[in-house]
Design an enzyme around this catalytic site. Structure first.
Site, PDB file in Angstrom:
ATOM      1  N   ILE A   2       0.835  -1.198   0.000  1.00  0.00           N
ATOM      2  CA  ILE A   2       0.000   0.000   0.000  1.00  0.00           C
ATOM      3  C   ILE A   2       0.873   1.252   0.000  1.00  0.00           C
ATOM      4  O   ILE A   2       0.588   2.223  -0.711  1.00  0.00           O
ATOM      5  CB  ILE A   2      -0.988  -0.026   1.185  1.00  0.00           C
ATOM      6  CG1 ILE A   2      -1.949  -1.196   1.005  1.00  0.00           C
ATOM      7  CG2 ILE A   2      -1.752   1.290   1.290  1.00  0.00           C
ATOM      8  CD1 ILE A   2      -2.770  -1.534   2.214  1.00  0.00           C
ATOM      9  N   CYS A   3       1.966   1.216   0.731  1.00  0.00           N
ATOM     10  CA  CYS A   3       2.893   2.353   0.744  1.00  0.00           C
ATOM     11  C   CYS A   3       3.505   2.536  -0.647  1.00  0.00           C
ATOM     12  O   CYS A   3       3.686   3.678  -1.104  1.00  0.00           O
ATOM     13  CB  CYS A   3       3.984   2.146   1.789  1.00  0.00           C
ATOM     14  SG  CYS A   3       3.343   2.117   3.477  1.00  0.00           S
ATOM     15  N   GLN A   4       3.807   1.439  -1.309  1.00  0.00           N
ATOM     16  CA  GLN A   4       4.345   1.526  -2.667  1.00  0.00           C
ATOM     17  C   GLN A   4       3.341   2.199  -3.597  1.00  0.00           C
ATOM     18  O   GLN A   4       3.698   3.108  -4.356  1.00  0.00           O
ATOM     19  CB  GLN A   4       4.702   0.135  -3.194  1.00  0.00           C
ATOM     20  CG  GLN A   4       5.218   0.162  -4.621  1.00  0.00           C
ATOM     21  CD  GLN A   4       5.693  -1.193  -5.110  1.00  0.00           C
ATOM     22  OE1 GLN A   4       6.098  -2.045  -4.324  1.00  0.00           O
ATOM     23  NE2 GLN A   4       5.649  -1.387  -6.416  1.00  0.00           N
TER      24      GLN A   4
END
Length: 154
Positions: free
Chosen positions: A46-48
């Site tokens: 999700i951070c990516q």
């Protein structure tokens, strides 16, 4: 403190290293809007997606005279390797590593129990005042449409 209470307050000054080891400070960005896009940890899906969204819309941020910055507690070498892996070339990803999470703590969005920040977007205007802020669920990708709407309105 809820993140919305940050609105209309002065943004805390910071001087953090980006993924290339360059210093980035709020004072150097005065006169431009700044989006602090906090993500918990590098190397997570999700951070990516959150960082790739910022990178993919980088030219639109430039059109709105806004500097997007990805921020997490990961160390600079980690951010550099991750930026290379996910092909981040324009976005500066800042390391809030030491003192650990200091910027996130100053903004009241550090998760002590986890050792990283909330997922959040904080918009700072040209004078250094926080004009918009939103915290997201850890498992949610921030909605860039609402971010750009906030940028247009401030």
């Amino acid at each position: 403190m809820t993140i919305e209470k940050l609105i209309n307050s002065e943004a805390p000054q910071f001087n953090l290293k980006d993924q290339d080891g360059n210093n980035v400070s709020l004072s150097d960005l005065k006169g431009q809007k700044v989006l602090l896009s906090f993500h918990p940890l590098a190397w997570t899906g999700i951070c990516q997606t959150q960082m790739e969204d910022l990178e993919g819309h980088y030219s639109l941020f430039e059109e709105y005279d806004t500097v997007p910055l990805g921020v997490s507690v990961d160390a600079t070498p980690c951010k550099k390797a991750w930026a290379k892996e996910i092909d981040i070339t324009n976005l500066k990803m800042l390391s809030d590593f030491w003192p650990h999470g200091a910027l996130a703590k100053n903004l009241g969005i550090f998760r002590d129990e986890d050792g990283f920040s909330e997922r959040a977007n904080i918009l700072i205007d040209q004078s250094g005042k926080i004009v918009w802020a939103k915290k997201y669920e850890i498992d949610d990708v921030p909605d860039l449409e609402e971010v750009f709407e906030a940028i247009k309105n401030h």
